[in-house]
Write a protein that holds these residues in place. Structure first.
Motif, PDB file in Angstrom:
ATOM      1  N   GLU A  87       0.812  -1.229   0.000  1.00  0.00           N
ATOM      2  CA  GLU A  87       0.000   0.000   0.000  1.00  0.00           C
ATOM      3  C   GLU A  87       0.838   1.270   0.000  1.00  0.00           C
ATOM      4  O   GLU A  87       0.288   2.367  -0.116  1.00  0.00           O
ATOM      5  CB  GLU A  87      -0.979   0.017   1.181  1.00  0.00           C
ATOM      6  CG  GLU A  87      -0.345  -0.252   2.524  1.00  0.00           C
ATOM      7  CD  GLU A  87      -0.476  -1.716   2.948  1.00  0.00           C
ATOM      8  OE1 GLU A  87      -0.256  -2.615   2.098  1.00  0.00           O
ATOM      9  OE2 GLU A  87      -0.796  -1.938   4.138  1.00  0.00           O
ATOM     10  N   ASP A  88       2.156   1.141   0.118  1.00  0.00           N
ATOM     11  CA  ASP A  88       3.041   2.305  -0.024  1.00  0.00           C
ATOM     12  C   ASP A  88       3.343   2.603  -1.492  1.00  0.00           C
ATOM     13  O   ASP A  88       3.986   3.612  -1.794  1.00  0.00           O
ATOM     14  CB  ASP A  88       4.364   2.081   0.713  1.00  0.00           C
ATOM     15  CG  ASP A  88       4.196   1.983   2.221  1.00  0.00           C
ATOM     16  OD1 ASP A  88       4.838   1.107   2.828  1.00  0.00           O
ATOM     17  OD2 ASP A  88       3.428   2.785   2.778  1.00  0.00           O
ATOM     18  N   THR A  89       2.908   1.738  -2.385  1.00  0.00           N
ATOM     19  CA  THR A  89       3.125   1.952  -3.814  1.00  0.00           C
ATOM     20  C   THR A  89       2.453   3.244  -4.266  1.00  0.00           C
ATOM     21  O   THR A  89       1.255   3.445  -4.048  1.00  0.00           O
ATOM     22  CB  THR A  89       2.566   0.768  -4.624  1.00  0.00           C
ATOM     23  OG1 THR A  89       3.332  -0.400  -4.308  1.00  0.00           O
ATOM     24  CG2 THR A  89       2.647   1.040  -6.122  1.00  0.00           C
ATOM     25  N   ALA A  90       3.250   4.127  -4.865  1.00  0.00           N
ATOM     26  CA  ALA A  90       2.744   5.439  -5.276  1.00  0.00           C
ATOM     27  C   ALA A  90       3.860   6.202  -5.973  1.00  0.00           C
ATOM     28  O   ALA A  90       5.024   5.791  -5.931  1.00  0.00           O
ATOM     29  CB  ALA A  90       2.268   6.242  -4.060  1.00  0.00           C
ATOM     30  N   VAL A  91       3.485   7.311  -6.577  1.00  0.00           N
ATOM     31  CA  VAL A  91       4.464   8.298  -6.995  1.00  0.00           C
ATOM     32  C   VAL A  91       4.691   9.222  -5.804  1.00  0.00           C
ATOM     33  O   VAL A  91       3.730   9.742  -5.226  1.00  0.00           O
ATOM     34  CB  VAL A  91       3.991   9.099  -8.211  1.00  0.00           C
ATOM     35  CG1 VAL A  91       5.029  10.157  -8.582  1.00  0.00           C
ATOM     36  CG2 VAL A  91       3.736   8.172  -9.394  1.00  0.00           C
ATOM     37  N   TYR A  92       5.951   9.402  -5.440  1.00  0.00           N
ATOM     38  CA  TYR A  92       6.310  10.238  -4.295  1.00  0.00           C
ATOM     39  C   TYR A  92       6.815  11.588  -4.789  1.00  0.00           C
ATOM     40  O   TYR A  92       7.698  11.650  -5.660  1.00  0.00           O
ATOM     41  CB  TYR A  92       7.357   9.542  -3.445  1.00  0.00           C
ATOM     42  CG  TYR A  92       6.772   8.445  -2.580  1.00  0.00           C
ATOM     43  CD1 TYR A  92       6.318   7.262  -3.153  1.00  0.00           C
ATOM     44  CD2 TYR A  92       6.627   8.610  -1.209  1.00  0.00           C
ATOM     45  CE1 TYR A  92       5.741   6.269  -2.381  1.00  0.00           C
ATOM     46  CE2 TYR A  92       6.061   7.620  -0.428  1.00  0.00           C
ATOM     47  CZ  TYR A  92       5.616   6.449  -1.026  1.00  0.00           C
ATOM     48  OH  TYR A  92       5.042   5.464  -0.252  1.00  0.00           O
ATOM     49  N   GLN A 136       8.653   7.158  -8.838  1.00  0.00           N
ATOM     50  CA  GLN A 136       7.765   6.012  -8.625  1.00  0.00           C
ATOM     51  C   GLN A 136       8.365   5.036  -7.629  1.00  0.00           C
ATOM     52  O   GLN A 136       9.539   4.637  -7.757  1.00  0.00           O
ATOM     53  CB  GLN A 136       7.506   5.295  -9.952  1.00  0.00           C
ATOM     54  CG  GLN A 136       6.676   4.033  -9.831  1.00  0.00           C
ATOM     55  CD  GLN A 136       5.220   4.315  -9.515  1.00  0.00           C
ATOM     56  OE1 GLN A 136       4.599   5.168 -10.134  1.00  0.00           O
ATOM     57  NE2 GLN A 136       4.675   3.586  -8.544  1.00  0.00           N
ATOM     58  N   VAL A 137       7.550   4.630  -6.675  1.00  0.00           N
ATOM     59  CA  VAL A 137       7.917   3.570  -5.732  1.00  0.00           C
ATOM     60  C   VAL A 137       6.893   2.453  -5.886  1.00  0.00           C
ATOM     61  O   VAL A 137       5.688   2.695  -5.776  1.00  0.00           O
ATOM     62  CB  VAL A 137       7.918   4.085  -4.285  1.00  0.00           C
ATOM     63  CG1 VAL A 137       8.091   2.934  -3.301  1.00  0.00           C
ATOM     64  CG2 VAL A 137       9.028   5.117  -4.092  1.00  0.00           C
ATOM     65  N   THR A 138       7.379   1.255  -6.141  1.00  0.00           N
ATOM     66  CA  THR A 138       6.505   0.100  -6.284  1.00  0.00           C
ATOM     67  C   THR A 138       6.940  -0.980  -5.300  1.00  0.00           C
ATOM     68  O   THR A 138       8.101  -1.393  -5.311  1.00  0.00           O
ATOM     69  CB  THR A 138       6.545  -0.460  -7.712  1.00  0.00           C
ATOM     70  OG1 THR A 138       6.158   0.565  -8.629  1.00  0.00           O
ATOM     71  CG2 THR A 138       5.603  -1.643  -7.853  1.00  0.00           C
ATOM     72  N   VAL A 139       6.009  -1.403  -4.460  1.00  0.00           N
ATOM     73  CA  VAL A 139       6.284  -2.433  -3.465  1.00  0.00           C
ATOM     74  C   VAL A 139       5.510  -3.689  -3.851  1.00  0.00           C
ATOM     75  O   VAL A 139       4.277  -3.674  -3.883  1.00  0.00           O
ATOM     76  CB  VAL A 139       5.897  -1.972  -2.053  1.00  0.00           C
ATOM     77  CG1 VAL A 139       6.302  -3.024  -1.025  1.00  0.00           C
ATOM     78  CG2 VAL A 139       6.546  -0.632  -1.724  1.00  0.00           C
ATOM     79  N   SER A 140       6.241  -4.741  -4.131  1.00  0.00           N
ATOM     80  CA  SER A 140       5.590  -5.983  -4.548  1.00  0.00           C
ATOM     81  C   SER A 140       5.351  -6.887  -3.350  1.00  0.00           C
ATOM     82  O   SER A 140       6.127  -6.903  -2.396  1.00  0.00           O
ATOM     83  CB  SER A 140       6.461  -6.705  -5.576  1.00  0.00           C
ATOM     84  OG  SER A 140       7.716  -7.040  -5.004  1.00  0.00           O
ATOM     85  N   SER A 141       4.280  -7.634  -3.409  1.00  0.00           N
ATOM     86  CA  SER A 141       3.910  -8.510  -2.282  1.00  0.00           C
ATOM     87  C   SER A 141       4.524  -9.885  -2.443  1.00  0.00           C
ATOM     88  O   SER A 141       5.085 -10.231  -3.464  1.00  0.00           O
ATOM     89  CB  SER A 141       2.390  -8.629  -2.190  1.00  0.00           C
ATOM     90  OG  SER A 141       1.864  -9.095  -3.403  1.00  0.00           O
TER      91      SER A 141
END
Length: 120
Positions: free
Chosen positions: A89-94, A115-120
C-alpha cells in the motif's frame, strides 16, 4: 524560488527499504519547510511527512509513522526520505514539496515525482 528533483524510487519487495532524495537544482532548500506527498494509482495526493527548515522538527502521517524517517542536509541542498518495512500500500508516486506554512499542507513548489513500487 526553488526547483526540486526527486530520485531513488524503484521496485522493492514488501518488508524492504528505499531511500528517496529531494535535491534543489535551483534555489536553496534550506529556506523551506520540505514535505513529501504521495499519490497512488486512482487516488488523491496525500501527505506523508515534513521537516522544518532547521531539521529540528518533523511530522509524520499515521500510516508511515515508525517506518519512514525524514532528514535533511542543508549543506548538500538535499532532503531524504528513508522508507523501511515497506508495504504494497506504499506503492505510489512520491513528490517532494517546498514552501508550506502549516504542517501537513502543501507549498507551491513541487518536484516531478519518483515512482515507488512495493511488490507482495
Amino acid at each position: 524560488q526553488v526547483t526540486l528533483v526527486e530520485s531513488g524510487g524503484g521496485v522493492v519487495q514488501a518488508g524492504g527499504s528505499l531511500r528517496l532524495s529531494c535535491a534543489a537544482s535551483r534555489g536553496t532548500i534550506s529556506s523551506y519547510t520540505i514535505g513529501w506527498f504521495r499519490q497512488a494509482p486512482g487516488g488523491e495526493r496525500e501527505y506523508v511527512t515534513s521537516i522544518s527548515r532547521s531539521g529540528e522538527r518533523t511530522h509524520y502521517a499515521f500510516s508511515v509513522s515508525g517506518r519512514f524517517i525524514i532528514s535533511r542536509d542543508n549543506v548538500k541542498n538535499t532532503v531524504y526520505l528513508q522508507m523501511n518495512s515497506l508495504k504494497p500500500e506504499d506503492t505510489a508516486v512520491y513528490y517532494c514539496n517546498a514552501g508550506a506554512f502549516t504542517i501537513a499542507t502543501a507549498g507551491e513548489y513541487w518536484g516531478p515525482g519518483t515512482q515507488v513500487t512495493v511488490s507482495s
